[in-house]
Design a protein around this motif. Structure first.
Motif, short mmCIF file in Angstrom:
data_model
loop_
_atom_site.label_atom_id
_atom_site.label_comp_id
_atom_site.label_asym_id
_atom_site.label_seq_id
_atom_site.Cartn_x
_atom_site.Cartn_y
_atom_site.Cartn_z
N GLU A 27 4.16 -1.58 6.23
CA GLU A 27 2.96 -0.49 5.86
C GLU A 27 3.31 -0.77 4.34
OE1 GLU A 27 2.80 2.72 8.19
OE2 GLU A 27 2.48 1.29 10.01
N LEU A 28 4.62 0.28 4.30
CA LEU A 28 4.96 -0.04 2.69
C LEU A 28 5.39 -1.80 1.84
CD1 LEU A 28 8.18 2.04 2.84
CD2 LEU A 28 5.76 3.02 1.89
N SER A 29 5.37 -2.54 2.88
CA SER A 29 5.46 -3.96 1.72
C SER A 29 4.21 -4.29 1.86
CB SER A 29 5.92 -4.59 3.12
OG SER A 29 7.37 -4.56 2.98
N ALA A 30 3.12 -4.10 2.44
CA ALA A 30 1.63 -4.57 2.50
C ALA A 30 1.25 -3.99 1.41
CB ALA A 30 0.76 -4.06 4.01
N ILE A 31 1.19 -2.42 1.45
CA ILE A 31 1.57 -1.36 0.16
C ILE A 31 1.34 -1.78 -1.01
CG2 ILE A 31 1.32 0.84 -0.73
CD1 ILE A 31 -0.87 0.12 1.60
N ALA A 32 2.64 -2.41 -1.44
CA ALA A 32 3.60 -2.81 -2.64
C ALA A 32 2.23 -3.85 -2.73
CB ALA A 32 5.02 -2.91 -2.28
N GLY A 33 2.15 -4.67 -1.58
CA GLY A 33 1.57 -6.09 -2.03
C GLY A 33 -0.29 -6.05 -3.05
N PRO A 56 -3.67 -0.04 -4.16
CA PRO A 56 -2.05 0.22 -2.77
C PRO A 56 -3.58 1.57 -2.15
CG PRO A 56 -1.84 0.47 -5.08
CD PRO A 56 -3.00 -0.32 -5.35
N LEU A 57 -3.69 2.32 -3.30
CA LEU A 57 -4.09 3.89 -2.88
C LEU A 57 -5.50 3.42 -1.87
CD1 LEU A 57 -4.50 6.13 -6.07
CD2 LEU A 57 -2.84 6.35 -3.57
N LEU A 58 -6.04 2.55 -2.16
CA LEU A 58 -7.33 2.63 -1.16
C LEU A 58 -6.93 2.15 0.01
CD1 LEU A 58 -10.23 1.69 -0.72
CD2 LEU A 58 -10.30 -0.29 -1.04
N GLY A 59 -5.61 0.74 -0.12
CA GLY A 59 -4.91 0.62 1.18
C GLY A 59 -4.32 1.76 2.54
N ALA A 60 -3.84 2.39 1.76
CA ALA A 60 -3.03 3.13 2.52
C ALA A 60 -3.54 4.47 3.06
CB ALA A 60 -1.85 3.91 1.17
N LEU A 61 -5.36 4.38 2.65
CA LEU A 61 -6.50 5.82 2.63
C LEU A 61 -6.67 4.81 4.09
CD1 LEU A 61 -7.73 8.28 1.63
CD2 LEU A 61 -9.47 6.69 0.94
N ILE A 62 -6.72 4.47 3.57
CA ILE A 62 -7.69 3.01 5.13
C ILE A 62 -6.70 2.95 7.05
CG2 ILE A 62 -8.50 0.76 5.89
CD1 ILE A 62 -9.68 0.38 3.05
N TRP A 63 -5.42 2.42 5.93
CA TRP A 63 -4.95 2.85 7.08
C TRP A 63 -4.62 4.01 7.21
CZ3 TRP A 63 -1.33 -2.14 7.87
CH2 TRP A 63 -0.35 -1.63 9.55
N ARG A 87 -9.20 -0.73 14.74
CA ARG A 87 -8.13 -0.13 14.16
C ARG A 87 -7.13 -1.44 14.22
NH1 ARG A 87 -4.45 2.51 11.04
NH2 ARG A 87 -2.94 2.10 11.17
N LEU A 88 -6.89 -2.34 15.26
CA LEU A 88 -6.28 -4.42 14.67
C LEU A 88 -6.08 -4.74 14.13
CD1 LEU A 88 -3.83 -5.16 16.28
CD2 LEU A 88 -5.07 -6.62 18.06
N ALA A 89 -8.06 -4.75 14.56
CA ALA A 89 -8.27 -5.58 13.17
C ALA A 89 -8.43 -5.23 11.36
CB ALA A 89 -10.29 -5.58 13.15
#
Length: 140
Positions: A27-33, A56-63, A87-89
């Motif tokens: 998860e952190l790697s995806a956000i950093a990406g 990354p904020l948008l990605g973390a919020l969605i996650w 959720r899986l998607a």
């Protein structure tokens, strides 16, 4: 489990501490990406900073917000409950978008590494994936 029993989400034993740690690192790697892609894809310094923070904020919020009910892998109830397939998607889409951003920013190896580890994690936690995808099963 019989067909008439309600399916329950993964319990604490379905994601042992090592898998939970790997999942968190992914998860952190995806956000950093997403941050790296936001920084790399724009030349304007102001827009670069905005993109590197906003993506990354948008990605973390969605996650964090959209989770399946009874999925205890996050350790807390969902803010916005969604079906397991959604959720899986969301999870897969965030990994793919992050990897694509890393790839077009110039680091193909890092993008492939992220996708490889994400795929391996999903293979190792196949009971959770099956439950999210079908709603059936009782992960151990």
């Amino acid at each position: 489990m019989t067909r008439n029993e309600p399916a329950t989400g993964p319990n604490d034993s379905s994601l042992n501490w090592l898998q939970a740690l790997i999942r968190f690192a992914l998860e952190l790697s995806a956000i950093a990406g997403l941050a790296y892609a936001g920084w790399s894809l724009v030349d304007n310094t102001v827009v670069r900073w905005i993109a590197a923070i906003a993506l990354p904020l948008l990605g973390a919020l969605i996650w964090a917000v959209f989770r399946a009910p009874n999925d205890h892998s996050a350790g807390k109830p969902p803010i916005v409950p969604v079906p397991g397939q959604i959720r899986l998607a969301i999870e897969v889409a965030l990994f793919v978008v992050s990897a694509y951003g890393i790839w077009i920013s110039g680091s193909r190896a890092a993008a492939e590494t992220l996708l490889t580890f994400a795929a391996l994690h999903y293979l190792l936690t196949w009971k959770r994936v099956r439950w999210l995808a079908t709603g059936h099963g009782r992960p151990e």
